[in-house]
Design a protein around this motif. Structure first.
Motif, PDB file in Angstrom:
ATOM      1  N   THR A 795      35.614  41.322  32.682  1.00  0.00           N
ATOM      2  CA  THR A 795      36.760  40.441  32.903  1.00  0.00           C
ATOM      3  C   THR A 795      37.332  40.090  31.538  1.00  0.00           C
ATOM      4  OG1 THR A 795      35.834  39.573  34.937  1.00  0.00           O
ATOM      5  CG2 THR A 795      37.523  38.239  33.893  1.00  0.00           C
ATOM      6  N   THR A 796      38.606  40.466  31.341  1.00  0.00           N
ATOM      7  CA  THR A 796      39.296  40.165  30.077  1.00  0.00           C
ATOM      8  C   THR A 796      40.565  39.396  30.446  1.00  0.00           C
ATOM      9  OG1 THR A 796      40.376  42.303  30.230  1.00  0.00           O
ATOM     10  CG2 THR A 796      38.388  42.183  28.857  1.00  0.00           C
ATOM     11  N   SER A 797      41.596  39.475  29.604  1.00  0.00           N
ATOM     12  CA  SER A 797      42.855  38.838  30.005  1.00  0.00           C
ATOM     13  C   SER A 797      44.037  39.718  29.610  1.00  0.00           C
ATOM     14  CB  SER A 797      42.961  37.447  29.387  1.00  0.00           C
ATOM     15  OG  SER A 797      42.951  37.571  27.996  1.00  0.00           O
ATOM     16  N   VAL A 798      45.150  39.544  30.308  1.00  0.00           N
ATOM     17  CA  VAL A 798      46.382  40.280  29.962  1.00  0.00           C
ATOM     18  C   VAL A 798      47.536  39.288  29.952  1.00  0.00           C
ATOM     19  CG1 VAL A 798      45.771  42.552  30.887  1.00  0.00           C
ATOM     20  CG2 VAL A 798      46.775  40.857  32.401  1.00  0.00           C
ATOM     21  N   ASN A 799      48.492  39.555  29.066  1.00  0.00           N
ATOM     22  CA  ASN A 799      49.679  38.692  29.019  1.00  0.00           C
ATOM     23  C   ASN A 799      50.577  38.996  30.207  1.00  0.00           C
ATOM     24  OD1 ASN A 799      48.831  37.485  26.711  1.00  0.00           O
ATOM     25  ND2 ASN A 799      49.884  38.956  25.378  1.00  0.00           N
ATOM     26  N   ILE A 800      51.192  37.946  30.693  1.00  0.00           N
ATOM     27  CA  ILE A 800      52.078  38.180  31.845  1.00  0.00           C
ATOM     28  C   ILE A 800      53.495  37.683  31.560  1.00  0.00           C
ATOM     29  CG2 ILE A 800      50.217  38.015  33.546  1.00  0.00           C
ATOM     30  CD1 ILE A 800      51.603  35.199  34.228  1.00  0.00           C
ATOM     31  N   GLY A 801      54.427  38.179  32.340  1.00  0.00           N
ATOM     32  CA  GLY A 801      55.805  37.702  32.328  1.00  0.00           C
ATOM     33  C   GLY A 801      56.282  37.742  33.761  1.00  0.00           C
ATOM     34  N   LYS A 802      57.604  37.521  33.948  1.00  0.00           N
ATOM     35  CA  LYS A 802      58.102  37.651  35.331  1.00  0.00           C
ATOM     36  C   LYS A 802      57.897  39.085  35.797  1.00  0.00           C
ATOM     37  CE  LYS A 802      61.349  33.911  35.360  1.00  0.00           C
ATOM     38  NZ  LYS A 802      62.640  33.393  35.714  1.00  0.00           N
ATOM     39  N   THR A 803      58.019  39.987  34.829  1.00  0.00           N
ATOM     40  CA  THR A 803      57.630  41.376  35.073  1.00  0.00           C
ATOM     41  C   THR A 803      56.665  41.760  33.967  1.00  0.00           C
ATOM     42  OG1 THR A 803      59.746  41.911  36.047  1.00  0.00           O
ATOM     43  CG2 THR A 803      58.491  43.747  35.184  1.00  0.00           C
ATOM     44  N   PHE A 804      55.578  42.385  34.299  1.00  0.00           N
ATOM     45  CA  PHE A 804      54.645  42.826  33.255  1.00  0.00           C
ATOM     46  C   PHE A 804      53.937  44.104  33.695  1.00  0.00           C
ATOM     47  CE2 PHE A 804      50.584  41.463  35.154  1.00  0.00           C
ATOM     48  CZ  PHE A 804      51.012  40.553  36.103  1.00  0.00           C
ATOM     49  N   THR A 805      53.400  44.788  32.693  1.00  0.00           N
ATOM     50  CA  THR A 805      52.774  46.087  32.975  1.00  0.00           C
ATOM     51  C   THR A 805      51.337  46.103  32.467  1.00  0.00           C
ATOM     52  OG1 THR A 805      54.915  47.146  32.772  1.00  0.00           O
ATOM     53  CG2 THR A 805      53.023  48.582  32.572  1.00  0.00           C
ATOM     54  N   VAL A 806      50.454  46.670  33.257  1.00  0.00           N
ATOM     55  CA  VAL A 806      49.067  46.876  32.813  1.00  0.00           C
ATOM     56  C   VAL A 806      48.675  48.320  33.113  1.00  0.00           C
ATOM     57  CG1 VAL A 806      48.059  44.553  32.955  1.00  0.00           C
ATOM     58  CG2 VAL A 806      48.215  45.936  35.001  1.00  0.00           C
ATOM     59  N   THR A 807      47.734  48.793  32.337  1.00  0.00           N
ATOM     60  CA  THR A 807      47.264  50.159  32.578  1.00  0.00           C
ATOM     61  C   THR A 807      45.943  50.102  33.313  1.00  0.00           C
ATOM     62  OG1 THR A 807      48.341  50.870  30.575  1.00  0.00           O
ATOM     63  CG2 THR A 807      46.646  52.336  31.456  1.00  0.00           C
ATOM     64  N   LEU A 808      45.875  50.776  34.434  1.00  0.00           N
ATOM     65  CA  LEU A 808      44.630  50.808  35.215  1.00  0.00           C
ATOM     66  C   LEU A 808      44.043  52.210  35.125  1.00  0.00           C
ATOM     67  CD1 LEU A 808      45.820  48.978  38.457  1.00  0.00           C
ATOM     68  CD2 LEU A 808      44.909  47.995  36.357  1.00  0.00           C
ATOM     69  N   PRO A 809      42.769  52.318  34.823  1.00  0.00           N
ATOM     70  CA  PRO A 809      42.167  53.649  34.725  1.00  0.00           C
ATOM     71  C   PRO A 809      42.090  54.322  36.101  1.00  0.00           C
ATOM     72  CG  PRO A 809      40.699  51.930  33.879  1.00  0.00           C
ATOM     73  CD  PRO A 809      41.821  51.238  34.567  1.00  0.00           C
ATOM     74  N   SER A 810      41.711  55.593  36.089  1.00  0.00           N
ATOM     75  CA  SER A 810      41.467  56.301  37.356  1.00  0.00           C
ATOM     76  C   SER A 810      40.350  55.594  38.109  1.00  0.00           C
ATOM     77  CB  SER A 810      41.029  57.734  37.054  1.00  0.00           C
ATOM     78  OG  SER A 810      39.843  57.708  36.269  1.00  0.00           O
ATOM     79  N   TYR A 811      40.297  55.789  39.384  1.00  0.00           N
ATOM     80  CA  TYR A 811      39.221  55.251  40.233  1.00  0.00           C
ATOM     81  C   TYR A 811      38.898  53.806  39.850  1.00  0.00           C
ATOM     82  CZ  TYR A 811      38.634  60.229  41.070  1.00  0.00           C
ATOM     83  OH  TYR A 811      38.860  61.545  41.364  1.00  0.00           O
ATOM     84  N   SER A 812      39.785  52.915  40.187  1.00  0.00           N
ATOM     85  CA  SER A 812      39.587  51.541  39.706  1.00  0.00           C
ATOM     86  C   SER A 812      39.877  50.484  40.762  1.00  0.00           C
ATOM     87  CB  SER A 812      40.482  51.290  38.488  1.00  0.00           C
ATOM     88  OG  SER A 812      41.819  51.547  38.821  1.00  0.00           O
ATOM     89  N   VAL A 813      39.257  49.348  40.537  1.00  0.00           N
ATOM     90  CA  VAL A 813      39.537  48.139  41.315  1.00  0.00           C
ATOM     91  C   VAL A 813      39.944  47.091  40.284  1.00  0.00           C
ATOM     92  CG1 VAL A 813      38.568  46.366  42.831  1.00  0.00           C
ATOM     93  CG2 VAL A 813      37.747  48.733  42.995  1.00  0.00           C
ATOM     94  N   ALA A 814      41.156  46.557  40.429  1.00  0.00           N
ATOM     95  CA  ALA A 814      41.633  45.586  39.442  1.00  0.00           C
ATOM     96  C   ALA A 814      42.008  44.295  40.144  1.00  0.00           C
ATOM     97  CB  ALA A 814      42.846  46.149  38.721  1.00  0.00           C
ATOM     98  N   VAL A 815      41.615  43.184  39.559  1.00  0.00           N
ATOM     99  CA  VAL A 815      41.997  41.877  40.110  1.00  0.00           C
ATOM    100  C   VAL A 815      42.660  41.081  38.992  1.00  0.00           C
ATOM    101  CG1 VAL A 815      41.209  39.762  41.225  1.00  0.00           C
ATOM    102  CG2 VAL A 815      40.002  41.918  41.669  1.00  0.00           C
ATOM    103  N   LEU A 816      43.916  40.738  39.227  1.00  0.00           N
ATOM    104  CA  LEU A 816      44.654  39.919  38.260  1.00  0.00           C
ATOM    105  C   LEU A 816      44.748  38.520  38.824  1.00  0.00           C
ATOM    106  CD1 LEU A 816      47.427  42.527  37.724  1.00  0.00           C
ATOM    107  CD2 LEU A 816      46.221  41.460  35.815  1.00  0.00           C
TER     108      LEU A 816
END
Ligand code: AHR
Length: 827
Positions: A795-816
């Motif tokens: 569990t880390t953190s990512v910056n957000i905006g009204k629109t934001f982009t994150v990179t998810l690896p192959s075969y992944s489960v992501a919870v923001l």
């Protein structure tokens, strides 16, 4: 294409099977099965001369345990112009006949097995033997068409089951880039259950004794029997080494009648040792404190030690000169750690002593409770953040025959007064981890208790007692004044007395200790305040036979009458479809049962192809508890597909109000069921990759579902290679949590490519009200066929905006998790 659409298209496309002008009005059918096997199929013929086989099982024998029974003998089919009827002999040794009926040939009512007198049984066998010969029926052609359509659909489901999901993805590996966009529409939302994620604790695979229950002495009360496990007896897990002492098991004058056996040691020359091996050894930590206690009677001196590799790590000497039982206690602090110590009892002089109830507990239990739970394991479970705990089991609850049905009262009170019993999973239940401890654990971890008790019938696969399968506890009216052949706690067991047990449970858990004697027992055990029990499960995936139904409704109505405030969780069989499922639902709806417990253990392919399973459930009336489910494996593929399915369950959490993976725990070397969520041994915990999915979802649940639109593209195109396929491989769910105000976005990808994910919270989104970075939990693995471990689990953190982009690896489960600022502006 979703499963419903596919089903409809399939049914429409079976043109050769349509009942049209060109087809006959009627057709002939005949049973097709082999004597003494389990499954019943059919042949059909237009001319009664040339026959076609339909490779589709219309029913199985459902009598008795798997393997040795569940057989068909002399199957007779009948049609009366409206309904189909069958009778067969399920066992040549038991004087019972199986009966069932169907309105359409493919959905048969769950079987009943009336008991016959010896003479009637012989007559019935002869009658059915004759009737089953040349058993040709003339039926409406449309019924055959409906059956063939069912058979076709079953074929499709079988294909789904076989789809290995990851292996069938031939597309994403070819794609250069893979992008997804999620547009969240906060204006479109619905309330969902705040209790969606919970656990199902069953005493299976040594989950309780030798597992979560922190007791370290095995067979502490000398109550093991061959009923628990072939070859076991009161001396199992103990051995006498050396000479000069005679060791016997006695029952003449026990501490309590529920704990009838004890050890008698007659020593002529000291030197022998009575040794307990623990559950695969006794694990000890240097300097930690352990409470040793045991009952002693007679005259003499004994030394009790904890021993590892021939060295005593702690010991104490006890003298007795008592005619009656007296409990002895000491706190041991081992001088060194050991993985496999033993407990050694050594008589120090000639004489006779009796010993019973030898117990060794770490003082460091979960929340420090006496008679408590293994701390690391209880914490690992608590980390799932379960909102409820169903206990004490599934099959372990309704038991191996009527005599093995779980009685909650047998599991409370002083430990030596509790009633141990065999465990249907082929070992022993001390019931030291009993209802008080379960309720206490629920309170400790903030979960609702969901006790589940039998519906007056034992496990449908029982081989002991109760006339084969589902012989229920008798009603007084059935006894005609005779005593019940079953007893509990020395009293006759009837449905009336059993109903009272259920009502008593509610009184014990919730009553006022000042006025209620039952509630006083709870208070005396250490919990004066009520436990505030809200749910009661009745039944566990039972066969919905007439015997069951009468008892089930009697209990539900009786409990509801006494305690309308309790929510009942009923049962709808062991599968996602079929007779028990259909009839279970029918009766649930007819009787306004609030929640029913669905069970299904299917392959990843099934979950992948049934993502719309709950989309088509009625939004009114009975709700669903998905009480037992798992995707048959602990590979990354399984964990991914379970995450994928959970996003669909969240979308339907207005209907599916609770869910729990099963089974939860399994001790290595004692595993009766695979896969499980958590494996463990005496010193290690081994949570699976599935565990981390369920933890990520449990820790990030919400109570409002927010609709969103997910668009996934390869190389800039939507599903360019295989229409519809990509949409099934990337799923998301957005929920909000009213307690914190947080927004939670989950994205699951079964795609072999890295994914650039853009989240669009909308132009009107009040960004200032949230922390500028979101908590980002990521599980991913390069190899979906790997077992048990994620490559990335953080569990880390990512910056957000009204629109934001994150990179998810192959075969992944992501919870923001986008956290709402607290009023002070900080979280
Ligand atoms: O979870 C293991 C078993 O599966 C449960 O005891 C039973 O309810 C189901 O058949």
């Amino acid at each position: 294409m979703n499963r419903l659409t596919l089903t409809l298209l399939t049914l429409l496309s079976v043109s050769s099977m349509m009942a049209g002008d060109n087809n006959p009005d009627s057709v002939y059918i005949r049973p097709s099965y082999r004597e003494g096997t389990m499954s019943m199929q059919l042949d059909y013929s237009i001319d009664k001369k040339h026959w076609t086989h339909v490779s589709y099982t219309i029913f199985n024998s459902d009598y008795g345990p798997w393997g040795s029974q569940k057989k068909l003998h002399f199957v007779a089919l009948r049609y009366d112009g409206k309904k189909y009827y069958t009778e067969f002999i399920p066992s040549l040794n038991d004087p019972q006949v199986a009966i069932s009926e169907s309105e359409n040939l493919y959905l048969w009512k769950p079987q009943d097995y009336p008991v016959l007198s010896a003479a009637d049984f012989e007559a019935k066998k002869a009658e059915l033997a004759a009737a089953s010969k040349n058993n040709v029926l003339c039926i409406p052609y449309r019924d055959l068409v409906a059956l063939l359509q069912r058979a076709k659909l079953a074929g499709l489901n079988a294909q789904d089951e076989k789809d290995n999901v990851i292996g069938s993805d031939h597309v994403s590996k070819l794609a250069k880039d893979f992008t997804t966009t999620i547009d969240v529409n906060f204006a479109d939302s619905k309330a969902i259950s705040p209790n969606l994620y919970g656990i199902f604790f069953e005493d299976i695979s040594y989950a309780a004794d030798g597992g979560l229950y922190a007791e370290l002495i095995q067979n502490r009360d000398f109550e093991y029997t061959a009923n628990d496990h072939k070859g076991w007896n009161a001396q199992t897990a103990w051995q006498l080494k050396g000479n000069g002492t005679e060791w016997k098991i006695n029952t003449a004058d026990p501490i309590h009648s529920n704990n009838a056996h004890y050890s008698e040691l007659v020593t002529t020359t000291p030197g022998a040792q009575l040794i307990n091996e623990g559950f695969d050894g006794i694990p000890l930590k240097a300097k930690a404190k352990y409470d040793l206690s045991f009952f002693l009677r007679g005259s003499g001196k004994v030394k009790v030690s904890l021993v590892s590799n021939g060295q005593a790590l702690a010991s104490a000497t006890f003298s007795t000169n008592n005619k009656g039982w007296k409990q002895q206690k000491v706190v041991f602090t081992p001088t060194a750690s050991a993985d496999k110590a033993t407990l050694v009892i050594e008589p120090l002089n000639a004489g006779m002593i009796d010993i019973d109830f030898v117990s060794l507990f770490p003082q460091e239990t979960f929340k420090g409770h006496k008679n408590g739970l293994r701390k690391d394991l209880a914490q690992l479970i608590a980390d799932l953040h379960p909102r409820f705990v169903r206990f004490p089991g599934g099959c372990a609850t309704h038991g191996q025959g009527i005599n093995n049905i779980y009685h909650w009262q047998a599991s409370v009170g002083p430990l030596w007064e509790r009633q141990p019993d065999m465990n249907i999973w082929n070992y022993h239940q001390t019931r030291g981890l009993g209802f008080y401890e379960y309720f206490q654990y629920c309170e400790d971890i903030g979960a609702e208790p969901l006790p589940v008790l039998a519906a007056g019938v034992p496990c449908q696969n029982s081989w002991k007692g109760g006339n084969g399968q589902q012989g229920g506890i008798p009603f007084e009216k059935e006894l005609n004044g005779k005593p019940s052949p079953y007893t509990y706690n020395g009293k006759p067991l009837t449905m009336e007395s059993y109903l009272q047990e259920l009502i008593d449970l509610i009184e014990w858990a919730n009553g006022d200790a000042k006025t209620s004697p039952l509630a006083r027992l709870r208070a005396e055990a250490g919990h004066p305040k009520p436990f505030n029990m809200k749910y009661l499960g009745i039944g566990n995936e039972d066969l919905i036979s007439d015997v069951f139904l009468e008892r089930y409704l009697f209990l539900i109505n009786g409990v509801k009458k006494a305690h309308p405030e309790i929510t009942i969780v009923g049962t709808v069989g062991p599968f996602w479809e079929g007779s028990d499922y259909e009839y279970g639902w029918k009766y649930a709806k007819e009787n306004n049962i609030e929640i029913v417990d669905e069970h299904y253990y299917n392959s990843p392919g099934w979950y992948f192809h049934h993502q719309d399973y709950y989309d088509n459930y009625s939004r009114t009336g009975t709700k669903v508890y998905l009480g037992e489910w798992a995707s048959k494996g602990n590979y990354i593929t399984n964990a991914l597909v379970e995450a994928l399915y959970l996003t669909n369950v969240e979308r339907n959490a207005d209907v599916v109000v609770m869910s729990s993976y099963a089974p939860l725990l399994a001790k290595e070397g004692h595993t009766s069921w695979n896969p499980d969520l958590i494996y463990f041994n005496n010193t290690e915990l081994k949570p699976t990759c599935n565990y981390f999915v369920h933890r990520a979802f449990g820790q990030n649940a919400g109570d409002e579902y927010v609709y969103s639109n997910l668009q996934a593209k390869y190389n800039g195109y939507d599903d360019i290679y295989t229409p519809g396929d990509l949409a099934l491989r990337v799923r998301n769910s957005v929920v909000t949590d009213s307690k914190t105000g947080d927004i939670i976005i989950k994205v699951v990808s079964l795609v072999a490519k890295e994914n650039k994910l853009t989240v669009n919270l909308g132009a009107d989104f009040d960004l200032a009200a949230y922390n500028s970075s979101a908590q980002f939990t990521l599980l991913s693995a390069d190899n979906p066929n790997a077992k048990r471990k994620w490559d990335t689990n953080e569990t880390t953190s990512v910056n957000i905006g009204k629109t934001f982009t994150v990179t998810l690896p192959s075969y992944s489960v992501a919870v923001l998790r986008i956290q709402k600022k607290t009023t002070k502006g900080k979280k």
